[in-house]
Design an enzyme around this catalytic site. Structure first.
Site, PDB file in Angstrom:
ATOM      1  N   HIS A  86      27.909 -32.404 114.207  1.00 57.46           N
ATOM      2  CA  HIS A  86      27.812 -31.767 115.526  1.00 57.46           C
ATOM      3  C   HIS A  86      28.553 -32.592 116.570  1.00 57.46           C
ATOM      4  O   HIS A  86      28.417 -33.819 116.607  1.00 57.46           O
ATOM      5  CB  HIS A  86      26.326 -31.625 115.916  1.00 57.46           C
ATOM      6  CG  HIS A  86      26.117 -30.893 117.212  1.00 57.46           C
ATOM      7  ND1 HIS A  86      26.586 -29.632 117.441  1.00 57.46           N
ATOM      8  CD2 HIS A  86      25.446 -31.261 118.346  1.00 57.46           C
ATOM      9  CE1 HIS A  86      26.234 -29.236 118.653  1.00 57.46           C
ATOM     10  NE2 HIS A  86      25.536 -30.215 119.216  1.00 57.46           N
TER      11      HIS A  86
ATOM     12  N   ASP B 143      25.456 -31.196 125.633  1.00 58.94           N
ATOM     13  CA  ASP B 143      25.292 -30.722 124.261  1.00 58.94           C
ATOM     14  C   ASP B 143      25.210 -29.199 124.313  1.00 58.94           C
ATOM     15  O   ASP B 143      24.390 -28.638 125.047  1.00 58.94           O
ATOM     16  CB  ASP B 143      24.022 -31.318 123.653  1.00 58.94           C
ATOM     17  CG  ASP B 143      23.862 -30.960 122.176  1.00 58.94           C
ATOM     18  OD1 ASP B 143      24.628 -30.117 121.679  1.00 58.94           O
ATOM     19  OD2 ASP B 143      22.942 -31.516 121.542  1.00 58.94           O
TER      20      ASP B 143
ATOM     21  N   CYS C  33      30.884 -25.892 118.200  1.00 57.32           N
ATOM     22  CA  CYS C  33      30.465 -27.045 119.001  1.00 57.32           C
ATOM     23  C   CYS C  33      31.663 -27.879 119.458  1.00 57.32           C
ATOM     24  O   CYS C  33      31.714 -28.334 120.609  1.00 57.32           O
ATOM     25  CB  CYS C  33      29.486 -27.907 118.225  1.00 57.32           C
ATOM     26  SG  CYS C  33      30.118 -28.512 116.646  1.00 57.32           S
TER      27      CYS C  33
END
Length: 468
Positions: A359, A376, A427
């Site tokens: 991630h 995030d 991401c």
């Protein structure tokens, strides 16, 4: 009661009305009011509007009902009341102030609402004397100050400012030449005063500013472009030729080198570039080259973008390792003056890509706003990352500038108002667009639906070796 009657007899000359009803009302008034001098209107005031003249040559006021005694009585009383109303004396206002004017116009004491009524008669006579002297003085000029209750009022004062007396007197005939001359002279005096005080230049400057806001001519353009133009550039659509070039590059052989950046020694092959296709995870080469292009974009147009530093994807793993912990010496030479040409403390923002297993997230040292930020796309929180970056920045400033920086009052922000991903593979794309928009000085005004477009645009900019 007898005393009141004798007082009324002594002052009967002040009241021309002999009607019993008026005499009864005058007894109810305060006795001090009759100590004012008699003031008669120069013209008979017309109470009612003119009546329409009938065909017979008589108006409604003189028309009598044929054979109607009651109508004749009411008409006679109406005419008598009109005559009495026309002869009513004007009363003085008691809310005026008379200011001491010095030796030239005599000594006059201050009069206000709380002045006792016992001495109002004498003071009123002094006011009349002062007004007469003011009228006879040399170099007097008038200035219209207000329109109150439909009456044009004029302030009279000395032209050489030797007198501080201000007399408010109504101009009964506003159509006369004298009233017009006073208004015109007042306007000329005000205009000359404004010019002397520089208001003309201020008005011109405001007019130019208004025109600049209404029209966007090239010679009126500011140093910084409007936010709308910068935001529009963040969403420029690809032309048909650019879309064709991107699709052809996605279909290239794995080993074909599509583009190579000399300064960073990064080569992009067909296999590496295909990580930008929908559903793929971004790799280190594409992210690092794109960050280099963002720095070159800032160097081309420094007034258009914030001054930033972009660390590559390997920086944080060198600075902080889960096994060995914090290690500043491992990255100490990454930011030498010879290598960068500037110190990190002189930047507005410093971007640090963070790779956590599978991630991508982003950390920002926001020097401009004095805080450490963590972004995030799944809205995760990692306080240890911000703690490590705060410690790094203190060590960096001490090592390069020999200054002990105190960041204890800097904030730590886990940004929540940001676009979120709704799949398991975008991401990395969210992270690089966080960096792109922040370096433009923009808010994060994009969504998940725009990720396919951003993938194609990033591929195009890499193939052209130029970020836009």
């Amino acid at each position: 009661m007898d005393g009141m009657s004798s007082y009324h007899k002594r002052n009967s000359g002040l009241n021309p009305c002999k009607n019993s009803s008026f005499s009864h009302s005058s007894r109810a008034m305060a006795p001090g009011i009759y100590r004012y001098p008699e003031v008669k209107s120069p013209l008979r005031r017309q109470v009612h509007a003119p009546s329409r003249i009938l065909k017979s040559g008589r108006d409604r006021s003189t028309r009598q009902g044929s054979g109607n005694v009651l109508g004749t009585f009411l008409t006679r009383n109406d005419d008598m009341l009109k005559r009495n109303a026309l002869d009513l004396p004007l009363r003085y206002r008691t809310d005026r102030e008379v200011v001491d004017v010095g030796d030239e116009l005599g000594d006059v004491e201050m009069i206000s609402d709380d002045t006792s009524r016992e001495g109002l008669g004498n003071v009123a006579m002094e006011v009349d004397e002062v007004e007469e002297k003011a009228e006879m003085g040399n170099g007097l000029f008038s200035e219209v100050v207000s329109m109150k209750n439909g009456s044009l009022r004029v302030d009279e004062c000395s032209q050489d400012n030797s007198s501080s007396l201000v007399v408010n007197r109504p101009v009964t005939d506003v159509t006369s030449f004298e009233a017009y001359r006073k208004v015109l002279q007042s306007a000329e005096n005000r205009t000359s005063k404004l010019k002397d005080r520089g208001f003309g230049d201020i008005l011109k400057e405001r007019g130019c500013a208004l025109l600049r806001s209404l029209f966007s001519f090239s010679f009126w353009k500011q140093d910084k472009e409007p936010v709308e133009d910068v935001q529009r550039e963040a969403f420029l659509t690809l032309s048909r030729e650019e879309e064709t070039a991107v699709n052809r590059a996605f279909s290239a052989n794995d080993s074909n080198i599509l583009v190579a950046h000399e300064n960073s020694n990064i080569e992009i092959t067909g296999k590496i570039l295909r990580c930008l296709k929908p559903g793929e995870w971004l790799n280190d080469e594409v992210i690092n080259l794109y960050l280099v292009l963002l720095k070159e974009r800032e160097a081309r147009e420094p007034k258009k973008f914030l001054k930033c530093h972009f660390f590559n994807t390997f920086f944080f793993t060198k600075l902080f390792n889960s096994g060995t912990g914090y290690n500043y010496s491992a990255v100490r030479r990454w930011t030498s003056m010879k290598r960068l040409g500037y110190h990190l403390k002189d930047c507005d923002k410093i971007f640090i890509p963070i790779h956590m297993n599978i991630h991508w997230t982003l950390a920002v040292i926001n020097i401009k706003d004095r805080k450490f930020q963590y972004l995030d796309s799944f809205k995760g929180r990692e306080p240890k990352i911000l703690d490590a970056l705060a410690r790094y920045f203190v060590d960096e400033v001490r090592d390069k500038s020999e200054v002990d920086l105190d960041v204890s009052r800097w904030g730590q922000e886990f940004v929540q108002d940001l676009p979120m991903q709704r799949n398991g593979f975008d991401c990395g794309m969210f992270m690089v667009k966080y960096i792109d928009f922040y370096s433009r000085g923009l808010d994060l005004c994009f969504t998940q639906e725009q990720m396919p477009y951003f993938r194609d645009r990033t591929a195009k900019e890499i193939l052209q070796l130029k970020a836009e």
